[in-house]
Structures are given as C-alpha cells and as structure tokens.
Design an enzyme around this catalytic site. Structure first.
Site, PDB file in Angstrom:
ATOM      1  N   LYS A  83       0.678  -1.286   0.138  1.00 59.65           N
ATOM      2  CA  LYS A  83       0.010  -0.071  -0.122  1.00 59.65           C
ATOM      3  C   LYS A  83       0.815   1.299   0.112  1.00 59.65           C
ATOM      4  CE  LYS A  83      -4.220  -0.779   2.450  1.00 59.65           C
ATOM      5  NZ  LYS A  83      -5.037  -0.238   3.681  1.00 59.65           N
TER       6      LYS A  83
HETATM    7  O1  G3P Z   1      -8.165  -0.051   5.534  1.00 61.80           O
HETATM    8  C1  G3P Z   1      -8.686   1.138   5.130  1.00 61.80           C
HETATM    9  C2  G3P Z   1     -10.088   1.332   5.260  1.00 61.80           C
HETATM   10  O2  G3P Z   1     -11.074   0.279   4.906  1.00 61.80           O
HETATM   11  C3  G3P Z   1     -10.099   2.105   6.558  1.00 61.80           C
HETATM   12  O3  G3P Z   1     -11.485   2.119   7.112  1.00 61.80           O
HETATM   13  O4  G3P Z   1     -13.121   2.219   8.806  1.00 61.80           O
HETATM   14  O5  G3P Z   1     -11.018   3.148   9.255  1.00 61.80           O
HETATM   15  O6  G3P Z   1     -12.602   4.344   7.529  1.00 61.80           O
HETATM   16  P1  G3P Z   1     -12.201   3.199   8.252  1.00 61.80           P
END
Ligand code: G3P
Length: 217
Positions: A83
């Site tokens: 990433k």
């Molecule tokens: O891992 C990336 C993303 O899915 C993060 O999600 O729930 O922290 O907005 P969130």
C-alpha cells in the site's frame, strides 16, 4: 466481487477464513497498532493464514525510503500487496514499485481524479474510502460509482477496491457499482450472513424435526 477483511487481528481472520469466502486482507498502520505486537510478526501470520492478497502499508513519507520499504514488504511473501498513500511521493514510489512488478494498492483515495492517477501509475488496485467520505457529508457511493465507470470507459486494468465500508448495504451497493473487491471490518463481514427470517425459519424447521423424532417408536 472478491471479499476481503479489513483487520490485522489473526483470530478474526481465522474465523472468517473458515467460511471459505475470504479472498484477502487489508491492513493499515492503525489496524496493526491495535494488535500491540511486532508488525512483522503480525503480517507474517496473516500472510501465511490467507491464500490471497494481503495489503501491507508503507509508512515512510518520502519517495526514496517509501520505495525501499515497499520492496522489503513485497519480499515478505508472494501474496503481499504494497500500500502506498495517494500523495505525490506515494505516486513516485508506487510507479517505481509497479515498474518492478510489485503489486501496489493506492490507498486514501477520495476522488475520481485521484483514482485516475492511481491507474496511470499501473496500480494493481485503488482504494476509495467510502465511509470516511460519508462521515464528512459527501457521497462515498457516488464516488465509487464514478471510479468504476471511468475505469471501464478508459479500459484501466487496475482493480477497484471499495474500502471503509460500514454496513452490509455498502457491500451490496459496491458489488452493483462493479467494484472488483470489497474490504470490510469483521463486524460488517459477520452481518452479511445474518437475516432474522433465516433464524426464525431454521428454528421452526428444527422444532418440526424434533417433533418427528419424538414421534418415532
Ligand atoms: O483500511 C482502509 C479503510 O478500509 C479504513 O476504514 O473504517 O478506518 O474508515 P475506516
């Protein structure tokens, strides 16, 4: 659409992996920090557990060190995906990594314009964060739809990975929009299987079956 877990917790991953529907895992520095362990050990366990793409995130802010970090992460296992953030250094490091044959996931994507940049550097996948857009009053699903449409129109090979999903309808709508992958937390994954009518129906079937058994001589 492939289903990924968005977690670094090995117990959650092992549980969902037993269902036979898990095609990968996405991690980020915040998720790894929650595990309170050595990041390398956390990643190695996940890489060995799941036969699918495992995203490991770079943390170096500058392009040169980020590229070297990405090389190291990619070398951890054949199923590692690196990433890089949607920043200018992230594009520079990502382009070099992609040119080396490393599969990269461009993360922290919030607009179709950013998604075009990710595709142009040869990203293996691009991760629009739907829930975080909704959190600030924007239309996360609309952004995902636009990205899916423009990738199809342009014939981009990059996969659209719908991220930051908060509930089962996000997953369904991402599939309808044409996302190639949906990544979600354990909580959302376990909700996919649940429906109250399934529980009620099963309870009745089993009660009727027990009645048959009770009638047998
Ligand atoms: O891992 C990336 C993303 O899915 C993060 O999600 O729930 O922290 O907005 P969130």
């Amino acid at each position: 659409m492939r289903l990924f877990l968005d977690t670094a917790n090995i117990d959650e991953i092992r549980e969902i992996n037993r269902w036979g529907v898990l095609s990968g895992v996405t991690t980020n520095p915040s998720l790894v920090a929650k595990e309170h362990g050595d990041p390398e050990a956390v990643w190695k366990e996940i890489l060995a557990e799941v036969d699918g793409d495992i995203s490991l995130e770079t943390t170096e802010p500058d392009a040169g060190p980020m590229y070297e970090e990405g090389q190291r992460l990619a070398g951890m296992a054949p199923n590692a995906v690196v990433k890089v953030p949607m920043t200018a250094p992230g594009l520079e490091a990502g382009r070099r990594l992609a040119a080396d044959g490393v599969r990269i996931n461009v993360t922290l994507v919030f607009s179709p314009a950013q998604a075009i940049l990710a595709a142009e550097i040869g990203a293996y996948c691009v991760s629009p964060f739907l829930g975080r857009l909704d959190d600030v009053g924007a239309d996360g699903m609309g952004v995902l739809r636009d990205i899916c449409e423009l990738y199809a129109v342009q014939g981009y090979a990059s996969n659209v990975l719908a991220a930051s999903l908060r509930h089962p309808m996000h997953v369904v709508e991402a599939a309808l929009a044409g996302a190639h992958v949906a990544t979600m937390p354990y909580d959302v994954f376990t909700k996919l299987v649940k429906h109250p009518l399934t529980d009620v129906g099963l309870e009745k079937f089993l009660a009727d079956w027990r009645a048959i058994e009770a009638d047998q001589p």
